[in-house]
Design a protein around this motif. Structure first.
Motif, short mmCIF file in Angstrom:
data_model
loop_
_atom_site.label_atom_id
_atom_site.label_comp_id
_atom_site.label_asym_id
_atom_site.label_seq_id
_atom_site.Cartn_x
_atom_site.Cartn_y
_atom_site.Cartn_z
N VAL A 173 -1.02 8.05 10.14
CA VAL A 173 -0.85 7.33 9.17
C VAL A 173 -0.15 6.32 9.30
N GLY A 174 0.76 6.29 10.31
CA GLY A 174 1.26 4.95 10.68
C GLY A 174 2.74 4.79 9.87
N HIS A 211 -3.34 16.63 3.39
CA HIS A 211 -1.82 15.99 3.38
C HIS A 211 -1.94 14.55 3.69
N ALA A 212 -2.70 14.30 4.81
CA ALA A 212 -3.16 13.17 5.17
C ALA A 212 -3.53 11.86 4.19
N VAL A 213 -4.40 12.31 3.49
CA VAL A 213 -5.14 11.62 2.44
C VAL A 213 -3.96 11.29 1.41
N ILE A 254 0.15 7.53 -1.06
CA ILE A 254 1.66 7.44 -1.63
C ILE A 254 1.79 6.19 -0.74
N ARG A 255 1.44 5.70 0.48
CA ARG A 255 1.88 4.65 1.02
C ARG A 255 1.09 3.59 0.48
N GLY A 268 9.24 6.47 -7.90
CA GLY A 268 9.11 7.54 -9.30
C GLY A 268 7.98 7.23 -9.98
N THR A 269 7.48 5.92 -10.06
CA THR A 269 6.23 5.40 -10.80
C THR A 269 4.95 6.44 -9.87
N VAL A 270 4.99 6.37 -8.45
CA VAL A 270 4.06 6.84 -7.50
C VAL A 270 4.01 8.45 -8.08
#
Length: 271
Positions: free
Chosen positions: A10-11, A41-43, A48-49, A59-61
């Motif tokens: 995912v970097g 998990h990867a998705v 998230i990123r 917090g918003t995420v």
């Protein structure tokens, strides 16, 4: 896959993934033994990123991931405003770099370390400086240097810039008078200085207005926290070590606080 494999895919880093676990953003694999991360998990990690790199807080995420139907209007507006502020700051940095390059290419070494203050504040100093007497210049230069530190305090630069917007010639001349009065304080006795404070403040207030041109909301959200920031009062005492000057600053800040807190009370009672 292992945590290192997921991070590389995912970097990101294993440390960041563990932080997302801690923040409740990314579920921890439930398999026994060594954690085995799945495609889900990867998705989730990519989402998230993507959201956080768009300027949203974690917090918003978290709220968005747990409740996709939540309203994002205010959060997105705040994130966009933050990005705009970063762009503006980057433009200022680029301008400073270009000016330094211009000086270097022109062989100008007269000012290898130029003052680092916002543009509007720099113009203000350029207007005030030539109007000052030779005696007042040292105190003026001390303030100018101290302001390079002060504008690094969160929100301070924006507050100063807002206060200087629409600065009138009358306020400019009153400011010059303040510098001259402030410079004269070390030559006065404590009693003579104290006797002059209220008169001088009333005279300047007549030009700047009853609230010294300070917005009440700015006081609550910016000025009051700035004055409570560790090191601010120490900076003032280091810049102006004479007791008369320190006392004048103290009385001025007390007057501003009394005016602003009174305004806050009136605002609160009117709602």
């Amino acid at each position: 896959m292992k945590i290192k494999d997921l991070a590389d895919l995912v970097g990101t880093t294993p440390r960041a993934i563990r932080h997302y676990h801690h923040e409740g953003l990314l579920p921890v694999p439930t398999n026994p033994g060594v954690r085995d991360y799945s495609l889900d998990h990867a998705v989730r990690l990519v989402r998230i990123r993507h959201l956080s790199e768009s300027g949203l807080s974690l917090g918003t995420v978290r709220e968005l991931l747990h409740n996709p139907d939540m309203s994002l209007d205010e959060e997105l507006a705040a994130a966009e405003a933050g990005i705009d502020a970063q762009i503006e700051e980057l433009e200022r940095r680029r301008g400073r770099l270009r000016e330094l390059r211009r000086q270097h290419e022109a062989g100008d070494t007269s000012d290898p370390l130029p003052y680092s203050v916002p543009e509007r504040l720099s113009r203000f100093y350029d207007q005030v400086g030539p109007r000052l007497s030779a005696e007042a210049r040292p105190s003026f230069e001390i303030e100018r240097r101290a302001m390079e530190v002060a504008v690094r305090i969160p929100f301070a630069a924006a507050l100063i810039d807002d206060w200087l917007t629409g600065f009138t010639p009358e306020r400019l001349e009153a400011t010059v008078d303040i510098y001259h009065f402030f410079d004269s304080l070390p030559g006065m006795s404590k009693e003579d200085a104290e006797a002059r404070f209220s008169t001088e403040l009333a005279r300047y207030r007549a030009v700047f207005g009853p609230d010294w041109g300070v917005n009440h909301r700015a006081w609550r959200q910016t000025i009051r926290p700035i004055l409570r920031t560790p090191g601010v009062m120490t900076l003032l005492s280091k810049a102006y070590p004479h007791p008369n000057q320190q006392r004048f600053i103290e009385i001025f800040l007390e007057e501003i606080a009394e005016l602003m807190e009174g305004g806050v009370s009136r605002e609160t009672s009117s709602h």
